[in-house]
Motif scaffolding. Structure first.
Motif, PDB file in Angstrom:
ATOM      1  N   HIS A   1       0.920  -1.161  -0.034  1.00  0.00           N
ATOM      2  CA  HIS A   1       0.054  -0.043   0.071  1.00  0.00           C
ATOM      3  C   HIS A   1       0.815   1.268  -0.098  1.00  0.00           C
ATOM      4  O   HIS A   1       1.805   1.213   0.803  1.00  0.00           O
ATOM      5  CB  HIS A   1      -0.915  -0.131   1.058  1.00  0.00           C
ATOM      6  N   HIS A   2       0.407   2.082  -0.892  1.00  0.00           N
ATOM      7  CA  HIS A   2       1.285   3.327  -1.026  1.00  0.00           C
ATOM      8  C   HIS A   2       0.414   4.460  -0.538  1.00  0.00           C
ATOM      9  O   HIS A   2      -0.833   4.679  -1.355  1.00  0.00           O
ATOM     10  CB  HIS A   2       1.783   3.803  -2.114  1.00  0.00           C
TER      11      HIS A   2
ATOM     12  N   ALA B   1       6.677   2.727  -8.501  1.00  0.00           N
ATOM     13  CA  ALA B   1       6.760   2.417  -7.111  1.00  0.00           C
ATOM     14  C   ALA B   1       5.779   1.010  -6.837  1.00  0.00           C
ATOM     15  O   ALA B   1       6.164   0.385  -6.013  1.00  0.00           O
ATOM     16  CB  ALA B   1       5.966   3.483  -6.252  1.00  0.00           C
ATOM     17  N   ALA B   2       4.709   0.873  -7.555  1.00  0.00           N
ATOM     18  CA  ALA B   2       4.061  -0.240  -7.096  1.00  0.00           C
ATOM     19  C   ALA B   2       4.935  -1.535  -7.588  1.00  0.00           C
ATOM     20  O   ALA B   2       4.731  -2.565  -6.930  1.00  0.00           O
ATOM     21  CB  ALA B   2       2.693  -0.440  -8.132  1.00  0.00           C
ATOM     22  N   ASN B   3       5.352  -1.458  -8.943  1.00  0.00           N
ATOM     23  CA  ASN B   3       6.140  -2.755  -9.183  1.00  0.00           C
ATOM     24  C   ASN B   3       7.527  -2.867  -8.339  1.00  0.00           C
ATOM     25  O   ASN B   3       7.820  -3.986  -8.064  1.00  0.00           O
ATOM     26  CB  ASN B   3       6.749  -2.448 -10.705  1.00  0.00           C
ATOM     27  N   LYS B   4       7.910  -1.884  -7.920  1.00  0.00           N
ATOM     28  CA  LYS B   4       9.220  -1.797  -7.004  1.00  0.00           C
ATOM     29  C   LYS B   4       8.803  -2.645  -5.587  1.00  0.00           C
ATOM     30  O   LYS B   4       9.290  -3.602  -5.098  1.00  0.00           O
ATOM     31  CB  LYS B   4       9.464  -0.356  -6.769  1.00  0.00           C
ATOM     32  N   THR B   5       7.500  -2.272  -5.052  1.00  0.00           N
ATOM     33  CA  THR B   5       7.206  -2.759  -3.965  1.00  0.00           C
ATOM     34  C   THR B   5       6.667  -4.443  -4.134  1.00  0.00           C
ATOM     35  O   THR B   5       7.122  -5.455  -3.395  1.00  0.00           O
ATOM     36  CB  THR B   5       5.981  -2.166  -3.431  1.00  0.00           C
TER      37      THR B   5
ATOM     38  N   ALA C   1       9.941  -6.406  -4.412  1.00  0.00           N
ATOM     39  CA  ALA C   1      10.584  -6.637  -3.152  1.00  0.00           C
ATOM     40  C   ALA C   1       9.781  -7.472  -2.175  1.00  0.00           C
ATOM     41  O   ALA C   1      10.403  -8.222  -1.693  1.00  0.00           O
ATOM     42  CB  ALA C   1      10.648  -5.166  -2.403  1.00  0.00           C
ATOM     43  N   PHE C   2       8.332  -7.393  -2.247  1.00  0.00           N
ATOM     44  CA  PHE C   2       7.715  -8.446  -1.253  1.00  0.00           C
ATOM     45  C   PHE C   2       7.783  -9.879  -1.829  1.00  0.00           C
ATOM     46  O   PHE C   2       8.039 -10.927  -0.936  1.00  0.00           O
ATOM     47  CB  PHE C   2       6.044  -7.833  -1.556  1.00  0.00           C
TER      48      PHE C   2
ATOM     49  N   ASP D   1      13.706   4.569 -10.215  1.00  0.00           N
ATOM     50  CA  ASP D   1      12.460   5.356  -9.936  1.00  0.00           C
ATOM     51  C   ASP D   1      12.036   5.901 -11.075  1.00  0.00           C
ATOM     52  O   ASP D   1      12.657   5.825 -12.019  1.00  0.00           O
ATOM     53  CB  ASP D   1      12.691   6.195  -8.972  1.00  0.00           C
TER      54      ASP D   1
END
Length: 177
Positions: free
Chosen positions: A1-2, A10-14, A17-18, A120
């Motif tokens: 969640h951002h 940012a969504a793909n980065k998160t 990483a998850f 980014d």
């Protein structure tokens, strides 16, 4: 969640990483990334599943530039910029990818931990391409159907933004290997 919308990078980065941290415990074999600007057709998912079932690919990439693909209302300048992105990707990475910045991809679970997104903005696509090259990941491009709308063109995708992505691709390829 951002708490603040920072876009697909940012969504793909998160997501990456998850999944990289918990992939051994997750009950899924494939993960799909899909831009949230209503450009892409969910109906294309059947084609993704068909290729994923063949199990010889690490990544299935949706392309608007392969046979049977279709694109509606694509600005002429965007076509030119995306053609240059294809050329630059081949020159610097040796990969023949027809649709470099596509957000419509399917990744095998074992592939995601190999992809480290450090960039980014839309230049995160360069990290994915670099990982494909570095790890010799097997990929295929499949036809997708893209529809440019006023909304999608206003959101993140101006031609100036596309030009900035191209410049970052060149910079990243030269200085971040």
């Amino acid at each position: 969640h951002h708490s603040i919308n920072r876009g697909p990078w940012a969504a793909n980065k998160t997501l990456f990483a998850f999944i990289s941290q918990y992939w051994h415990t997750l009950d899924a074999e494939w993960y799909v990334t899909y831009d949230a600007d209503w450009q892409m057709s969910i109906d294309d998912m059947n084609t993704f599943i068909e290729y994923a079932d063949k199990s010889k690919y690490d990544i299935v990439i949706g392309s608007r530039f392969v046979k049977w693909a279709s694109t509606e209302n694509m600005p002429r300048m965007r076509k030119i910029i995306l053609r240059w992105a294809r050329i630059i990707t081949y020159i610097f990475n040796g990969l023949r990818i027809t649709d470099v910045p596509t957000g419509y991809r399917m990744y095998h679970i074992t592939t995601i931990p190999k992809i480290k997104i450090t960039s980014d903005w839309f230049s995160y696509q360069n990290d994915i391409i670099e990982s494909i090259r570095h790890y010799h990941l097997r990929f295929i491009e499949i036809p997708v159907h893209i529809k440019y709308t006023d909304y999608s063109l206003q959101k993140w995708q101006s031609n100036m933004s596309a030009l900035k992505i191209l410049i970052r691709l060149i910079y990243s390829s030269l200085f971040h290997r």
